[in-house]
Write a protein that holds these residues in place. Structure first.
Motif, PDB file in Angstrom:
ATOM      1  N   PRO A  84       7.267   3.830   7.188  1.00  0.00           N
ATOM      2  CA  PRO A  84       6.165   4.501   6.488  1.00  0.00           C
ATOM      3  C   PRO A  84       5.021   4.907   7.428  1.00  0.00           C
ATOM      4  CG  PRO A  84       6.904   2.597   5.232  1.00  0.00           C
ATOM      5  CD  PRO A  84       7.577   2.523   6.575  1.00  0.00           C
ATOM      6  N   LEU A  85       4.731   4.054   8.427  1.00  0.00           N
ATOM      7  CA  LEU A  85       3.703   4.417   9.406  1.00  0.00           C
ATOM      8  C   LEU A  85       4.128   5.641  10.197  1.00  0.00           C
ATOM      9  CD1 LEU A  85       2.474   1.071  11.018  1.00  0.00           C
ATOM     10  CD2 LEU A  85       1.504   2.342   9.110  1.00  0.00           C
ATOM     11  N   TYR A  86       5.370   5.648  10.638  1.00  0.00           N
ATOM     12  CA  TYR A  86       5.889   6.758  11.440  1.00  0.00           C
ATOM     13  C   TYR A  86       5.748   8.085  10.690  1.00  0.00           C
ATOM     14  CZ  TYR A  86       9.023   9.348  14.551  1.00  0.00           C
ATOM     15  OH  TYR A  86       9.547  10.269  15.434  1.00  0.00           O
ATOM     16  N   LEU A  87       6.176   8.081   9.434  1.00  0.00           N
ATOM     17  CA  LEU A  87       6.147   9.320   8.649  1.00  0.00           C
ATOM     18  C   LEU A  87       4.718   9.780   8.378  1.00  0.00           C
ATOM     19  CD1 LEU A  87       9.006   8.525   6.106  1.00  0.00           C
ATOM     20  CD2 LEU A  87       9.126  10.020   8.103  1.00  0.00           C
TER      21      LEU A  87
ATOM     22  N   PRO B 152       2.361  10.624  18.056  1.00  0.00           N
ATOM     23  CA  PRO B 152       1.196  10.830  18.927  1.00  0.00           C
ATOM     24  C   PRO B 152       0.168   9.707  18.789  1.00  0.00           C
ATOM     25  CG  PRO B 152       1.765  12.866  17.800  1.00  0.00           C
ATOM     26  CD  PRO B 152       2.604  11.786  17.186  1.00  0.00           C
ATOM     27  N   ASN B 153      -0.030   9.212  17.567  1.00  0.00           N
ATOM     28  CA  ASN B 153      -0.991   8.129  17.342  1.00  0.00           C
ATOM     29  C   ASN B 153      -0.635   6.901  18.157  1.00  0.00           C
ATOM     30  OD1 ASN B 153      -0.361   9.848  14.962  1.00  0.00           O
ATOM     31  ND2 ASN B 153      -2.245   8.954  14.144  1.00  0.00           N
ATOM     32  N   SER B 154       0.664   6.530  18.153  1.00  0.00           N
ATOM     33  CA  SER B 154       1.101   5.352  18.890  1.00  0.00           C
ATOM     34  C   SER B 154       0.996   5.562  20.395  1.00  0.00           C
ATOM     35  CB  SER B 154       2.541   5.011  18.505  1.00  0.00           C
ATOM     36  OG  SER B 154       2.999   3.876  19.207  1.00  0.00           O
ATOM     37  N   LEU B 155       1.342   6.770  20.857  1.00  0.00           N
ATOM     38  CA  LEU B 155       1.258   7.064  22.290  1.00  0.00           C
ATOM     39  C   LEU B 155      -0.186   7.001  22.785  1.00  0.00           C
ATOM     40  CD1 LEU B 155       3.844   9.984  22.460  1.00  0.00           C
ATOM     41  CD2 LEU B 155       4.107   7.720  23.487  1.00  0.00           C
TER      42      LEU B 155
ATOM     43  N   ARG C 233       8.320   8.116  -9.690  1.00  0.00           N
ATOM     44  CA  ARG C 233       7.352   9.116  -9.243  1.00  0.00           C
ATOM     45  C   ARG C 233       5.965   8.508  -9.055  1.00  0.00           C
ATOM     46  NH1 ARG C 233       7.982  10.404 -14.799  1.00  0.00           N
ATOM     47  NH2 ARG C 233       6.020  10.363 -15.962  1.00  0.00           N
ATOM     48  N   SER C 234       5.861   7.192  -9.224  1.00  0.00           N
ATOM     49  CA  SER C 234       4.542   6.558  -9.104  1.00  0.00           C
ATOM     50  C   SER C 234       4.601   5.335  -8.192  1.00  0.00           C
ATOM     51  CB  SER C 234       4.008   6.182 -10.490  1.00  0.00           C
ATOM     52  OG  SER C 234       4.894   5.287 -11.156  1.00  0.00           O
ATOM     53  N   TRP C 235       4.789   4.147  -8.758  1.00  0.00           N
ATOM     54  CA  TRP C 235       4.715   2.924  -7.973  1.00  0.00           C
ATOM     55  C   TRP C 235       5.805   2.837  -6.914  1.00  0.00           C
ATOM     56  CZ3 TRP C 235       0.815  -0.385  -7.580  1.00  0.00           C
ATOM     57  CH2 TRP C 235      -0.173  -0.348  -8.556  1.00  0.00           C
ATOM     58  N   GLY C 236       6.951   3.458  -7.144  1.00  0.00           N
ATOM     59  CA  GLY C 236       8.017   3.422  -6.142  1.00  0.00           C
ATOM     60  C   GLY C 236       7.603   4.062  -4.828  1.00  0.00           C
ATOM     61  N   PRO C 237       7.414   5.392  -4.816  1.00  0.00           N
ATOM     62  CA  PRO C 237       7.025   6.049  -3.560  1.00  0.00           C
ATOM     63  C   PRO C 237       5.580   5.787  -3.152  1.00  0.00           C
ATOM     64  CG  PRO C 237       7.123   7.650  -5.346  1.00  0.00           C
ATOM     65  CD  PRO C 237       7.674   6.363  -5.889  1.00  0.00           C
ATOM     66  N   LEU C 238       4.663   5.759  -4.114  1.00  0.00           N
ATOM     67  CA  LEU C 238       3.245   5.605  -3.774  1.00  0.00           C
ATOM     68  C   LEU C 238       2.929   4.189  -3.313  1.00  0.00           C
ATOM     69  CD1 LEU C 238       1.540   7.676  -6.629  1.00  0.00           C
ATOM     70  CD2 LEU C 238       2.415   8.435  -4.413  1.00  0.00           C
ATOM     71  N   GLY C 239       3.768   3.232  -3.684  1.00  0.00           N
ATOM     72  CA  GLY C 239       3.582   1.866  -3.216  1.00  0.00           C
ATOM     73  C   GLY C 239       3.748   1.734  -1.713  1.00  0.00           C
ATOM     74  N   TRP C 240       4.453   2.682  -1.102  1.00  0.00           N
ATOM     75  CA  TRP C 240       4.578   2.729   0.359  1.00  0.00           C
ATOM     76  C   TRP C 240       3.650   3.781   0.958  1.00  0.00           C
ATOM     77  CZ3 TRP C 240       6.778  -1.303   2.352  1.00  0.00           C
ATOM     78  CH2 TRP C 240       7.775  -1.969   1.641  1.00  0.00           C
ATOM     79  N   LEU C 241       3.491   4.915   0.284  1.00  0.00           N
ATOM     80  CA  LEU C 241       2.671   6.004   0.815  1.00  0.00           C
ATOM     81  C   LEU C 241       1.202   5.607   0.935  1.00  0.00           C
ATOM     82  CD1 LEU C 241       1.827   8.922   1.522  1.00  0.00           C
ATOM     83  CD2 LEU C 241       1.924   9.443  -0.942  1.00  0.00           C
ATOM     84  N   VAL C 242       0.599   5.133  -0.151  1.00  0.00           N
ATOM     85  CA  VAL C 242      -0.845   4.897  -0.164  1.00  0.00           C
ATOM     86  C   VAL C 242      -1.278   3.837   0.846  1.00  0.00           C
ATOM     87  CG1 VAL C 242      -2.794   4.161  -1.595  1.00  0.00           C
ATOM     88  CG2 VAL C 242      -1.110   5.769  -2.519  1.00  0.00           C
ATOM     89  N   PRO C 243      -0.613   2.668   0.930  1.00  0.00           N
ATOM     90  CA  PRO C 243      -1.035   1.714   1.964  1.00  0.00           C
ATOM     91  C   PRO C 243      -0.945   2.276   3.380  1.00  0.00           C
ATOM     92  CG  PRO C 243       0.302   0.601   0.333  1.00  0.00           C
ATOM     93  CD  PRO C 243       0.392   2.065   0.030  1.00  0.00           C
TER      94      PRO C 243
ATOM     95  N   GLU D 281      -1.506   5.170   4.313  1.00  0.00           N
ATOM     96  CA  GLU D 281      -2.607   6.107   4.530  1.00  0.00           C
ATOM     97  C   GLU D 281      -3.946   5.407   4.751  1.00  0.00           C
ATOM     98  OE1 GLU D 281      -1.604   9.989   1.797  1.00  0.00           O
ATOM     99  OE2 GLU D 281      -2.371   8.223   0.769  1.00  0.00           O
ATOM    100  N   LEU D 282      -4.131   4.245   4.149  1.00  0.00           N
ATOM    101  CA  LEU D 282      -5.469   3.677   4.029  1.00  0.00           C
ATOM    102  C   LEU D 282      -5.974   2.956   5.280  1.00  0.00           C
ATOM    103  CD1 LEU D 282      -5.486   2.253   0.377  1.00  0.00           C
ATOM    104  CD2 LEU D 282      -6.227   4.492   1.201  1.00  0.00           C
ATOM    105  N   PHE D 283      -5.061   2.380   6.082  1.00  0.00           N
ATOM    106  CA  PHE D 283      -5.515   1.592   7.226  1.00  0.00           C
ATOM    107  C   PHE D 283      -5.953   2.476   8.385  1.00  0.00           C
ATOM    108  CE2 PHE D 283      -2.375  -1.233   5.144  1.00  0.00           C
ATOM    109  CZ  PHE D 283      -3.209  -2.306   4.876  1.00  0.00           C
ATOM    110  N   PRO D 284      -7.104   2.154   9.035  1.00  0.00           N
ATOM    111  CA  PRO D 284      -7.467   2.835  10.282  1.00  0.00           C
ATOM    112  C   PRO D 284      -6.518   2.403  11.396  1.00  0.00           C
ATOM    113  CG  PRO D 284      -8.980   1.033   9.861  1.00  0.00           C
ATOM    114  CD  PRO D 284      -8.093   1.132   8.653  1.00  0.00           C
ATOM    115  N   LEU D 285      -6.474   3.178  12.473  1.00  0.00           N
ATOM    116  CA  LEU D 285      -5.507   2.925  13.538  1.00  0.00           C
ATOM    117  C   LEU D 285      -5.612   1.514  14.099  1.00  0.00           C
ATOM    118  CD1 LEU D 285      -3.271   4.093  15.336  1.00  0.00           C
ATOM    119  CD2 LEU D 285      -5.044   4.880  16.926  1.00  0.00           C
TER     120      LEU D 285
END
Length: 516
Positions: free
Chosen positions: A158-161, A228-231, A403-413, A415-419
């Motif tokens: 999820p981080l990679y994507l 790029p973020n990881s590099l 269409r909600s908790w399944g995909p968004l349960g991985w997507l939203v977290p 997105e939220l953390f700073p690097l």
């Protein structure tokens, strides 16, 4: 598709300068990385089917097999109540939650790609051990190796994507992980349907075929670029810029690259990202992303339905083959729901899907509970019409979740953390997710036995609570650049007391973001 810029009201000071095109290189990288979801999905689909196969039960769980075929006076809810049998499933998730902390170290210091490769190798070894298992101990050890693979994969993918994707399409791209998870579940159900007819070793084939997605993921992973973020985080600035230009399809990446460097400078100052996650300014990410969303994702009851769909349908009066077929139908509904979410999540936003689907899931679970309370007795098969009704409304539940908790349960977290806390935060996400996955897996069948239809009312009450949680605490993140998500907290009615502009170390403010 060119020019992914934003107007000033959509991001921070540089977001409107971002440019991108969707390139073949970008698509290849995201599709290969997303294969990590197929490991998780295949296991979710295959384990429930295998635990309902007679040949598997006769070899490892003869007591459950005899109970299944005996006409006992206990209710049909209790046919599969066996803690060792559920340990076969849940041991994987206990292993995953422990391994994710090792994955965090690898992900931060060696890169997202390294964790993806480690996950593929461990999952492959676990699949081999399970396929040739001669006793319960071999089964459990194999499951633990699978769990390590999932711990690494779910931590990194999820981080990679999210890091590879331009902000405007980040929701759809990140949900490739959920799509491959759902496809893995669907394929596993069809494989179980076929191998159930192969006696006495069909279950071995089901478990052994888990080597296929692991092999594809490993070979593809060898050719993946690092994000790029990881590099930048590793100090490889020139390589990071080259990769960024290649995946964005343009050399005009100065603004985005500058944001990456700013985020990296903040990250380098953090010696202990786990401790930093506990700081006051990171309270929203801790509460929402690290604890709330991953726990609530499991408390919807969805993974219980996926784990044990064949068992549930068999307990409800379907035959063995029919139960596996019914599970394949629900898995197909999950794939359909993921496509719906991918198509519209960047248009309507994350909150809309969470809230609308939450109401729908509550209604369905109440309907299931009422139906079972009225029509499901001891030792009696459900009427065919009632059985079909249950399959249909469970499919409606699956589409809502998918269409909600399944995909968004991985997507939203993701997105939220700073690097500076992203790898540690994602480890917390996976750890909490796996803790609740394992607990639900271990407790669901015994709860089904004792609470009967009340278990579905319990899940309905939990979904009401989590829907309120989203309504009051989660700001909308659609189309906000990932390195500027933190600006949202400064205008949120509740979180602004924890995230004042003075505490922001990067020198940006939230005035350009609309109130939440």
């Amino acid at each position: 598709m060119a020019g992914g810029g934003f107007s000033d009201d959509k991001g921070g000071k540089r977001a409107h300068l971002y440019e991108y095109k969707i390139t073949g290189y970008f698509i290849f990288a995201c599709v290969v990385a997303a294969m990590g979801g197929s490991l998780f999905g295949y296991d979710l689909g295959v384990s429930g089917g295998v635990t309902s196969m007679d040949d598997f039960l006769k070899e490892f769980f003869p007591k459950v097999y005899r109970r299944k075929h005996a006409h006992l006076k206990e209710t049909d809810y209790c046919k599969y109540d066996n803690q060792i049998l559920t340990l076969f499933t849940s041991s994987l998730y206990f292993a995953a939650l422990v391994s994710t902390f090792g994955a965090s170290h690898v992900t931060r210091n060696k890169g997202r790609r390294a964790s993806i490769l480690c996950g593929a190798v461990s999952f492959f070894l676990g699949a081999i051990l399970n396929a040739f298992a001669m006793n319960i101990a071999m089964l459990i050890v194999g499951r633990c190796l699978l769990g390590v693979g999932i711990g690494f994969g779910n931590q990194a993918v999820p981080l990679y994507l999210s890091e590879m994707a331009p902000a405007k399409v980040r929701g759809a791209v990140n949900q490739l992980f959920q799509l491959t998870t759902c496809l893995g579940i669907l394929i596993a159900n069809f494989i179980n349907y076929a191998t159930d007819k192969i006696h006495p070793w069909g279950w071995r084939l089901s478990l052994g075929l888990a080597t296929v997605p692991a092999t594809v993921m490993f070979i593809g992973g060898l050719f993946l670029p690092e994000t790029p973020n990881s590099l930048v985080e590793q100090g490889k600035l020139q390589e990071a810029r080259q990769v960024l230009e290649k995946i964005r399809g343009t050399t005009k990446v100065d603004a985005e690259f500058a944001d990456l460097k700013d985020a990296s400078d903040a990250a380098r100052a953090i010696k202990d990202p786990f401790r930093n996650l506990l700081k006051r300014k990171n309270r929203p990410q801790l509460v929402i992303a690290a604890l709330g969303i991953p726990a609530f994702q499991q408390l919807t009851g969805m993974n219980s339905i996926l784990f044990y769909a064949p068992v549930i349908f068999q307990s409800l009066g379907f035959g063995s083959g029919a139960s596996l077929y019914s599970s394949a139908i629900t898995s197909g509904a999950l794939v359909l729901a993921t496509f719906i979410s991918m198509a519209f999540v960047d248009k309507f936003g994350r909150r809309a899907f969470f809230l609308e689907a939450g109401v729908e899931m509550i209604c369905v679970l109440v309907a299931v509970a009422v139906t079972l309370a009225l029509k499901f007795g001891e030792g009696e098969e459900l009427p065919k019409g009632i059985g079909i009704f249950l399959v249909v409304i469970i499919c409606i539940f699956v589409v809502a979740y998918g269409r909600s908790w399944g995909p968004l349960g991985w997507l939203v977290p993701s997105e939220l953390f700073p690097l500076e806390t992203r790898s540690a935060g994602q480890s917390m996400v996976v750890c909490v997710n796996m803790i609740f996955t394992a607990l639900i897996a271990q407790c669901f069948l015994v709860s089904l036995c004792h609470l009967k239809y009340g278990i579905f009312l319990l899940f309905a009450g939990l979904i009401f609570i989590m829907t309120c949680f989203i309504f009051f605490l989660l700001p909308e993140t659609k189309q906000v650049p990932i390195e500027e998500i933190y600006l949202l907290w400064q205008n949120h009615w509740f979180w602004k007391r924890y995230c004042t502009p003075e505490e922001n170390e990067r020198g940006l403010d939230a005035k350009s973001l609309p109130p939440i």
